[in-house]
Write a protein that holds these residues in place. Structure first.
Motif: not given
Ligand code: FAD
Ligand code: AMP
Lengths: 250, 309
Positions: A129, A133, A165, A167, A169, B70-71, B97-98, B101, B105, B174-179
């Motif tokens: 993680q 970051a 799940t 996704e 980039n 988390p991003e 998870n969070l 990160r 930072l 803009n790095l990850s999306r929940f599916i």
């Protein structure tokens, strides 16, 4: 597509640690060491992706003392293409480890980083993680399934409520959980082949990083030990003990 | 000097761990603020405001926070961090998870899975699957940590009313999306909060036999757990795994059925108050830590136990 996989040398998972009599740390002299089980799963996944033609090159990285080459060789025998050792005798925390790995990422430019979710010695569960970051990448932690697409990767994660799940980039970073795969046994020909693969060794000092350790270990102790209790002979006796002695049932 | 606790919730309910985290944070000695991150999470913020000892609830309510990824959550917490000396979250999969990160930072190490807080900079945490306990002094400017909620008691939620303040900081992701989420629905108590836990291992032999454990659990109003071997074999879903890499439980009563007692399993349950082991192998390591052992065939013991409860 290029993948970078990290491996850590840790105590073998079957060994129960001893604590030094002075309580300063755990005692690792003459203890069996091995690759962190989660890192083995990370390598296995990369090798499977290479076998499917998704990944073209697997670089395996470890930070540690010279003996860590044993674990890098094991990863090469599983199917990684080449190794990088950042050599140091210092004990490093996760943040320093992530900073060092970042420099390796910057020179190798992988599209995918696969790491273990946790080291079984520190049980930290942080480094992946942190590296994500520092790189400004998306992260898929505790993965039990991966699917790589052209510009993205889907990661199914083991979470407290079940599965989730996401996704990401690409480039992206994934940390793996136990159910992602079962690592292969390494064959003798592959062990022989691994001897000819290269391991690049860089001394940590030459990276010119300023590393600050902010978690100081003051002492290490054994957890309170539980005494073995008693054997009961029958279900009735068990229920009687739970009700009248332990008083956990009414 | 203030402490910030990140609230874990599913937009409907608070996870019960929050009351334990507030209890833990009292040992640090500074005012305690809670941060609720989500989308349409005002009602969750209101339920957080009634927790004793909380001085304020910060509510970051924006559609980009719907899935609490988390991003961007980490960037939000970083932006809020200068008011705080300590940032805490539960060591659940959400927190694990969070929080690293956030720590990265802020250029500090995280202190993982804290089980005791001695003062504002000295903490205890288990290492080596709980076979050693380390006392750590953190020299970091800001202490970022995950906390094992079962190691702490809880504060009351007695209708005290902390002010709720809105936070307008929005970080896109803009790095990850929940599916999707696949959640195992269950009417039984939640594993990490249950007073009684019954767990099954490879000895149960198949998924159908877990019905016996569910029947036992229903008699005891218990949660059901499992060993890794039982999960790997597909008897039960992954969210039931107890151990070093699964959930950590510390109920009043833990009943291990057909579980051998590997160190990785013990790491998740050995702080239970009373441990019962049912295993036909009298030499199984689980008996070394059990208060009451019954060395018999589980297929004979369970039906009798269910009938007599
Ligand atoms: C990195 C790592 C992390 C791990 N994390 C975890 C973890 O989080 N949680 C976890 O549980 N494991 C974990 N493990 C796995 C752990 O090492 C053990 O393999 C696992 O706990 C064994 O599960 P078990 O006790 O159900 O199976 P087994 O060890 O096979 O034991 C089954 C038991 O059932 C008994 N039995 C069989 N039939 C009957 C019967 N009819 N009646 C009564 N008793 C019977 C047997 O005597 C035996 O003792 C991890 C391993 C690794 C390497
Ligand atoms: N010294 C190291 N060298 C290489 N990889 C490491 C090292 N330390 C940690 N890692 C990686 O980070 C993962 C998580 O470790 P941790 O955050 O320490 O629990 C491990 O499974 C490794 O893949």
């Amino acid at each position: 597509m290029k993948a970078l996989v990290t491996v850590k040398r840790v105590i073998d998972y079957n060994v129960k640690v001893r604590i030094k009599p002075d309580g300063s740390d755990v005692d690792l002299t003459h203890v069996k060491m091995a690759m962190n089980p989660f890192c083995e799963i990370a390598i296995e996944e990369a090798v499977r992706l290479k076998e499917k033609g998704v990944i073209s090159e697997i670089i395996v990285v470890s930070i540690g003392a010279q003996v860590v080459q044993e674990q890098l060789r094991a990863a090469l025998a599983m199917g990684a293409d080449r190794g990088i050792l950042i050599q140091t005798d210092q004990t490093l925390g996760s943040f320093s480890t992530a900073k060092i790995l970042k420099t390796v990422v910057e020179s190798e430019n992988p599209n995918l980083i696969i790491m273990g979710k946790q080291s079984i010695d520190s049980d930290n569960n942080q480094t992946g993680q942190m590296l994500a970051a520092l790189l400004g990448w998306g992260q898929g932690t505790f993965a039990s399934e991966l699917t790589v697409h052209a510009d993205t990767i889907s990661v199914t994660r083991e979470v407290d409520g079940g599965l989730s799940t996401v996704e990401l980039n690409l480039p992206a970073l994934v940390t793996v959980d136990l159910r992602l795969n079962t690592p292969r046994y390494v064959s003798v020909p592959n062990i022989m082949k691994a001897k000819r693969k290269t391991i690049d060794i860089t001394a940590l000092e030459t990276l010119n990083l300023s590393l600050v350790e902010n978690n100081e270990i003051l002492s290490v102790e054994s957890p309170p030990t539980r005494q073995a209790g008693i054997q009961v002979k029958t279900v009735d006796e068990l229920l009687d003990k739970l009700k009248n002695e332990a008083k956990v049932l009414s | 000097m203030k402490t910030l606790i990140i609230v874990e919730h599913d937009h409907v309910q608070l996870m019960p761990s929050i009351a334990h985290l507030v209890y833990a944070a009292k040992n640090i000695g500074y005012p305690i603020a809670l941060l609720v991150i989500g989308s349409n999470c005002q009602s969750v913020a209101k339920s957080a405001a009634v927790i004793d000892n909380v001085s304020e609830v910060i509510c970051a309510d924006a559609s980009v926070y719907e899935h609490q990824l988390p991003e961007n959550s980490a960037l939000l917490i970083q932006a809020l961090s200068h008011d705080y000396s300590h940032i805490l979250v539960a060591s659940s999969t959400f927190g694990k998870n969070l929080m690293p990160r956030v720590a990265a930072l802020l250029s500090v190490d995280q202190i993982s899975d804290v089980i005791a807080i001695q003062n504002e900079s000295i903490f205890k945490r288990p290492i080596y699957a709980g076979n050693a306990i380390a006392t750590i002094k953190s020299h970091a400017q800001i202490k970022v940590m995950t906390v094992r909620s079962t190691a702490f008691e809880s504060v009351a939620m007695s209708g005290h009313q902390a002010p709720i303040v809105t936070c307008d900081i929005v970080h896109d992701n803009n790095l990850s999306r929940f599916i999707k989420a696949e959640n195992a629905a269950s009417d039984r108590p939640e594993l990490t909060a249950a007073r009684v836990v019954v767990s099954g291992g490879r000895g149960l032999a198949n998924a159908d036999n877990f019905q016996l454990l569910y029947q036992l659990a229903d008699k005891l109003n218990a949660a059901v757990g499992a060993s890794r071997a039982a999960v790997d074999a597909g008897f039960v879903p992954n969210d039931m795994q107890v151990g070093q890499t699964g959930k950590i439980v510390a109920p009043d009563l833990y009943i291990a059925v057909g579980i051998s007692g590997a160190i990785q399993h013990l790491a998740g349950m050995k702080d239970s108050k009373v441990i019962v082991a049912i295993n036909k192998d009298a030499d199984a390591p689980i008996f070394k830590i059990a208060d009451y052992g019954l060395s018999q065939d589980l297929f004979e013991v369970l039906p009798e136990l269910i009938a007599k409860l």
